[in-house]
Design an enzyme around this catalytic site. Structure first.
Site, PDB file in Angstrom:
ATOM      1  N   TYR A  11       0.822  -1.207   0.000  1.00 19.39           N
ATOM      2  CA  TYR A  11       0.000   0.000   0.000  1.00 19.39           C
ATOM      3  C   TYR A  11       0.858   1.260   0.000  1.00 19.39           C
ATOM      4  CZ  TYR A  11      -3.864  -3.115   1.318  1.00 19.39           C
ATOM      5  OH  TYR A  11      -4.799  -4.110   1.348  1.00 19.39           O
ATOM      6  N   ASP A  92      12.519   5.350   4.386  1.00 23.36           N
ATOM      7  CA  ASP A  92      11.639   5.737   5.495  1.00 23.36           C
ATOM      8  C   ASP A  92      12.437   6.175   6.713  1.00 23.36           C
ATOM      9  OD1 ASP A  92      12.623   3.165   5.761  1.00 23.36           O
ATOM     10  OD2 ASP A  92      10.789   2.350   6.645  1.00 23.36           O
ATOM     11  N   ASP A 113      10.585   4.084  14.927  1.00 26.88           N
ATOM     12  CA  ASP A 113       9.572   3.853  13.897  1.00 26.88           C
ATOM     13  C   ASP A 113       9.118   2.402  14.004  1.00 26.88           C
ATOM     14  OD1 ASP A 113       7.960   3.717  11.674  1.00 26.88           O
ATOM     15  OD2 ASP A 113       9.369   4.713  10.336  1.00 26.88           O
TER      16      ASP A 113
END
Length: 240
Positions: A11, A92, A113
């Site tokens: 996604y 990221d 994270d």
């Protein structure tokens, strides 16, 4: 208007920014849904960060000729990387670090994270990314216990399970959730031993399970990666 795109294996997440302000964001988009979302409001600038597609694929599917900044190891950054293998550094991780430094400049920061893996990254007060740790994420730990044994079930995470489990399922819940919490507390303590004024930022899909259990001061910034991508985008636009 800026659009920032964080595209994963399955996604994508899209954020719309007006200058430095996040106006809105959308998550869990398929690639085709991502294309439609961007077409609905064409931006002035786009930054594209993906582990599955490249910027050329995205531009071709979009059917528009736009200036698209592709986040890669060669992309100019508003922070410095002190990392032995910059080519392997996840986009990221660097985006979240850029976002942290943008929100809290001049401070020593740790970004935790909590996604598929849990990463702990240090960005010092001089805006230098110093690296960190990578650990298995919550669902990865549950999946590993189920996959590598014959009898342990596949268990979903739950917040704040009791320390002493009274069944196999509750013992697994305790082992993973309390184990991750103890890991986080221990690593934060070690970081703070070197930097007492360290600020800790928490982001990622599993962060909500642990936010209230960690000793303050912990700052949850759910959209830190999007904020960092926009910071990198505006920095690159300023270089033109």
């Amino acid at each position: 208007m800026n659009i920032v795109i964080d595209s994963g294996n399955t996604y994508s997440k899209v954020g719309w920014f007006r200058e430095e302000k996040l106006i809105r964001y959308t998550t869990r988009l398929t690639f085709s849904e991502l294309i439609e979302a961007v077409r609905s409001e064409m931006p002035e600038n786009i930054i594209f960060s993906s582990v599955s597609y490249n910027a050329a694929d995205f531009e071709s599917a979009l059917g528009k000729s736009l200036k698209i900044y592709n986040l890669s190891p060669e992309t100019p950054l508003p922070i410095t990387k002190n990392y032995d293998t910059p080519q392997t550094l996840g986009a990221d991780r660097i985006a979240a670090s850029a976002g942290a430094n943008f929100l809290y400049p001049g401070e020593d920061l740790v970004v935790i994270d909590m996604g598929t893996c849990i990463t702990y990254d240090l960005i010092d007060k001089d805006a230098v990314f110093q690296g960190g740790l990578i650990s298995p994420g919550v669902k990865m730990r549950f999946n590993a216990m189920h996959s590598f044994t014959k009898r342990l079930p596949l268990v979903e995470p739950e917040p704040e399970p009791p320390l002493i489990g009274k069944s196999t399922r509750s013992a697994m819940q305790s082992g993973v959730m309390n184990g991750v919490l103890a890991e986080m507390q221990g690593i934060i303590e070690k970081y703070r031993h070197n930097s007492p004024d360290l600020r800790v930022l928490l982001c990622g899909g599993d962060a909500a399970f642990f936010e209230s259990s960690l000793k303050p001061p912990i700052f949850a910034v759910p959209e830190l990666v999007l904020i960092g991508l926009n910071r990198i985008l505006t920095y690159n636009v300023s270089l033109q």
